[in-house]
Structures are given as structure tokens and as C-alpha cells.
Design a protein around this motif. Structure first.
Motif, PDB file in Angstrom:
ATOM      1  N   ALA A   1       0.840  -1.209   0.000  1.00 18.71           N
ATOM      2  CA  ALA A   1       0.000   0.000   0.000  1.00 18.71           C
ATOM      3  C   ALA A   1       0.870   1.252   0.000  1.00 18.71           C
ATOM      4  N   ILE A   2       0.246   2.389  -0.328  1.00 27.06           N
ATOM      5  CA  ILE A   2       0.879   3.700  -0.174  1.00 27.06           C
ATOM      6  C   ILE A   2      -0.043   4.469   0.764  1.00 27.06           C
ATOM      7  N   VAL A   3       0.505   4.838   1.931  1.00 26.08           N
ATOM      8  CA  VAL A   3      -0.323   5.378   3.006  1.00 26.08           C
ATOM      9  C   VAL A   3       0.032   6.846   3.268  1.00 26.08           C
ATOM     10  N   GLY A   4      -0.981   7.703   3.261  1.00 30.69           N
ATOM     11  CA  GLY A   4      -0.772   9.132   3.482  1.00 30.69           C
ATOM     12  C   GLY A   4      -1.457   9.626   4.741  1.00 30.69           C
ATOM     13  N   VAL A   5      -0.679  10.220   5.653  1.00 26.45           N
ATOM     14  CA  VAL A   5      -1.217  10.724   6.920  1.00 26.45           C
ATOM     15  C   VAL A   5      -2.013  12.009   6.702  1.00 26.45           C
ATOM     16  N   ASN A   6      -1.455  12.912   5.909  1.00 27.08           N
ATOM     17  CA  ASN A   6      -2.077  14.209   5.632  1.00 27.08           C
ATOM     18  C   ASN A   6      -3.476  14.073   5.060  1.00 27.08           C
ATOM     19  N   SER A   7      -3.585  13.154   4.109  1.00 26.11           N
ATOM     20  CA  SER A   7      -4.867  12.963   3.417  1.00 26.11           C
ATOM     21  C   SER A   7      -5.721  11.879   4.071  1.00 26.11           C
ATOM     22  N   ASN A   8      -5.154  11.203   5.097  1.00 27.22           N
ATOM     23  CA  ASN A   8      -5.846  10.099   5.784  1.00 27.22           C
ATOM     24  C   ASN A   8      -6.319   9.019   4.802  1.00 27.22           C
ATOM     25  N   LEU A   9      -5.449   8.755   3.836  1.00 29.80           N
ATOM     26  CA  LEU A   9      -5.802   7.858   2.731  1.00 29.80           C
ATOM     27  C   LEU A   9      -4.779   6.727   2.601  1.00 29.80           C
ATOM     28  N   ALA A  10      -5.279   5.522   2.405  1.00 31.73           N
ATOM     29  CA  ALA A  10      -4.393   4.388   2.113  1.00 31.73           C
ATOM     30  C   ALA A  10      -4.788   3.813   0.766  1.00 31.73           C
ATOM     31  N   VAL A  11      -3.842   3.817  -0.163  1.00 32.16           N
ATOM     32  CA  VAL A  11      -4.096   3.280  -1.505  1.00 32.16           C
ATOM     33  C   VAL A  11      -3.517   1.875  -1.561  1.00 32.16           C
ATOM     34  N   LEU A  12      -4.383   0.886  -1.724  1.00 36.76           N
ATOM     35  CA  LEU A  12      -3.920  -0.499  -1.769  1.00 36.76           C
ATOM     36  C   LEU A  12      -3.324  -0.795  -3.136  1.00 36.76           C
ATOM     37  N   SER A  13      -2.178  -1.449  -3.116  1.00 35.17           N
ATOM     38  CA  SER A  13      -1.486  -1.793  -4.361  1.00 35.17           C
ATOM     39  C   SER A  13      -2.274  -2.826  -5.149  1.00 35.17           C
ATOM     40  N   ARG A  14      -1.976  -2.867  -6.425  1.00 33.64           N
ATOM     41  CA  ARG A  14      -2.359  -4.025  -7.244  1.00 33.64           C
ATOM     42  C   ARG A  14      -1.034  -4.553  -7.764  1.00 33.64           C
ATOM     43  N   PHE A  15      -0.623  -5.693  -7.239  1.00 27.24           N
ATOM     44  CA  PHE A  15       0.720  -6.203  -7.508  1.00 27.24           C
ATOM     45  C   PHE A  15       0.965  -6.485  -8.985  1.00 27.24           C
ATOM     46  N   GLY A  16       2.152  -6.076  -9.443  1.00 31.02           N
ATOM     47  CA  GLY A  16       2.593  -6.443 -10.784  1.00 31.02           C
ATOM     48  C   GLY A  16       3.038  -7.893 -10.812  1.00 31.02           C
ATOM     49  N   GLU A  17       3.458  -8.406  -9.649  1.00 31.34           N
ATOM     50  CA  GLU A  17       3.844  -9.822  -9.502  1.00 31.34           C
ATOM     51  C   GLU A  17       2.585 -10.590  -9.081  1.00 31.34           C
ATOM     52  N   PRO A  18       1.957 -11.331 -10.030  1.00 31.74           N
ATOM     53  CA  PRO A  18       0.646 -11.935  -9.753  1.00 31.74           C
ATOM     54  C   PRO A  18       0.625 -12.849  -8.526  1.00 31.74           C
ATOM     55  N   SER A  19       1.735 -13.542  -8.242  1.00 36.92           N
ATOM     56  CA  SER A  19       1.729 -14.481  -7.107  1.00 36.92           C
ATOM     57  C   SER A  19       1.569 -13.768  -5.765  1.00 36.92           C
ATOM     58  N   ARG A  20       1.782 -12.435  -5.753  1.00 43.48           N
ATOM     59  CA  ARG A  20       1.674 -11.690  -4.492  1.00 43.48           C
ATOM     60  C   ARG A  20       0.291 -11.067  -4.282  1.00 43.48           C
ATOM     61  N   ARG A  21      -0.562 -11.159  -5.280  1.00 38.92           N
ATOM     62  CA  ARG A  21      -1.890 -10.548  -5.127  1.00 38.92           C
ATOM     63  C   ARG A  21      -2.656 -11.233  -3.988  1.00 38.92           C
TER      64      ARG A  21
END
Length: 263
Positions: free
Chosen positions: A72-92
Motif C-alpha cells: 500500500a501507499i499510506v498518506g497521513v495528511n490525506s488520511n488515505l491508504a491506496v492499496l497496491s495491485r501487484f505487478g507480480e501476480p503471485s503476491r496478489r
């Protein structure tokens, strides 16, 4: 404190860590018990430097889940967490368990949607209103575009890379408009206006370093030229033995998911 984060999530390595996705020729010699010890020591260093650490149990069905930064990419200022979509399929799927933790921490959750892919190891956050994102085997243009829409208050710049699989393997931000950079794998043109500390070519792995604030930099043991270079620039190297994570194509940034203050 001039670091980019005060809180991180870590996940202990599971018994299955040895099965992680790795191009390292020493991959098969991963010692899981040693990895657990090294991870404990890593967490101790973070805590000793005033970082709040949220520790999670291993995900036994996801061997790579110790490399929690990618989820994920997590932002304190915006109180937002953007969940990744893995480019490596086995990690999804790794991101799903992180979602629950981030929800509990009070973040609003957003998702990178297909066909976008993004992994946290490609995201270089600075306190200069700019976020650089590696356009890599793991992160595509669509993923970068979606990230930029979620964080409209910062400028998001794509940086093509081909010789490393995550941007943070070749550049890291050390506060005060300074980056440690390996110009043979990352094009310096994208970082005009920043001060460069050039990492020796034969010590590329040391470039995967973590700025702890107050001039302290966490880096892997065994890279004396990089250590010396940092000292000369007024930094205080803090060393960690991460040999078993090196074997899994990971480093000191990959092992934590920061809550970024500038985002």
C-alpha cells in the motif's frame, strides 16, 4: 523530526519465506530462523529510533509478505491508504490483510484498479511536494496515473527503470532535498534540483537504505564505501544485518510500510 514517517507496519517472516519470489542465486540458501532473528533486530532498531511499529503475524500462504512495503501507499495528511495491485501476480492478496489493519488505524481505503499495477517499492516520497514512481516490471503507467489522482496535492513523476525491479533499489530520500542514488540504474535527469550522494556501483544493494531522521540512515551491513560516503556528508549510518532478506530480493525499505506524513 525531519523523517517522512513516525509509524510503520511490519510483518514477521513466515516458515514459508524461503519460497518467496527471488532472482538471487543464493535464494535457496535462505535460513528462515536467521531471517526471523534479523527481522526482530530490525524492529528493535526502528523502535530505538522513536518509530512506532505495528507488528503483524506472518501470512503463511504468502511467502513474500514480509516485504510489507509493497502492499500500500499510506498518506497521513490525506488520511488515505491506496492499496497496491501487484505487478507480480503471485503476491496478489497480500494487500487484503493490510486493508483491515489500515481500516482499524482510521484510514480511508482506495484501490488501484485493473489494468493498473503499482507496488510500494516503486514509490519514492519526498517532503518537497513531489513523489517519484518507478515505471517498472511491477508498476505501470495506469497505476501511476491512478495514484496521482488519489494524491492530488503532490506532483507525481514517473521514472522509467529497467535494470532494477523497484525504484527504491536505486534511489532513496535522505531529507533536506538530498538523495542517495545509483546513476547506473536510475536516470539522474528526473531528480534535478536535488543534492546527490552517489552510491558506488559495486555497492548497489546499499542504496536500499532508510532515513530514520536526525541524519541517521539505516543501511545493510557490509558496504564500507557507502558507509564512509554517508559519514563524510554528515550522516550517521546505523547498520543492520539483512543477509536473508537480500537473498529474497528485499532490503531495509521493503520490510516496513510507512505512514507517510507528506502525503
Amino acid at each position: 523530526m525531519d523523517r517522512l514517517f513516525d509509524t510503520v507496519i511490519v510483518r514477521r517472516p513466515g516458515e514459508n519465506y524461503k519460497s518467496c519470489v527471488s532472482t538471487n542465486p543464493e535464494h535457496r540458501s535462505i535460513d528462515v530462523n536467521l531471517a526471523k532473528k534479523q527481522h526482530k533486530e530490525y524492529v528493535k532498531i526502528l523502535k530505538e529510533n522513536g518509530i512506532e511499529v505495528i507488528e503483524l503475524e506472518p501470512l503463511e500462504n504468502h511467502p513474500d509478505s514480509v516485504f510489507v512495503q509493497d502492499t500500500a501507499i499510506v498518506g497521513v495528511n490525506s488520511n488515505l491508504a491506496v492499496l497496491s495491485r501487484f505487478g507480480e501476480p503471485s503476491r496478489r492478496g497480500e494487500e487484503e490483510s493490510i486493508k483491515e489493519v489500515l481500516k482499524k488505524e482510521g484510514f480511508e481505503i482506495k484501490h488501484i484498479k485493473e489494468p493498473g499495477t503499482i507496488e510500494g517499492g516503486d514509490v519514492l516520497v519526498t517532503d518537497q511536494g513531489i513523489v517519484f514512481v518507478g515505471l517498472s516490471q511491477r508498476t505501470n503507467t495506469e497505476g501511476i496515473k491512478q495514484l496521482a489522482q488519489f494524491f492530488p496535492n503532490v506532483k507525481v513523476v514517473g521514472v522509467p527503470i529497467s535494470k532494477i525491479f523497484h525504484l527504491l533499489s536505486g534511489i532513496n530520500y535522505l531529507g533536506n532535498k538530498t538523495v542517495a542514488i545509483s546513476p547506473h540504474v536510475v536516470d539522474t535527469e528526473y531528480f534535478k534540483g536535488f543534492k546527490f550522494i552517489t552510491i558506488p556501483e559495486d555497492e548497489l544493494y546499499a542504496n536500499n537504505m532508510l532515513y530514520l531522521g536526525e541524519k541517521k540512515v539505516l543501511l545493510p551491513e557490509g558496504y564500507p564505501k557507502t558507509e564512509e560516503k554517508l559519514r563524510r556528508e554528515g550522516f550517521k549510518p546505523v547498520l543492520a544485518n539483512v543477509s536473508e532478506f537480500w537473498k529474497g530480493d528485499g532490503g531495509v525499505t521493503c520490510l516496513n510500510l510507512p505512514f507517510y506524513k507528506p502525503l
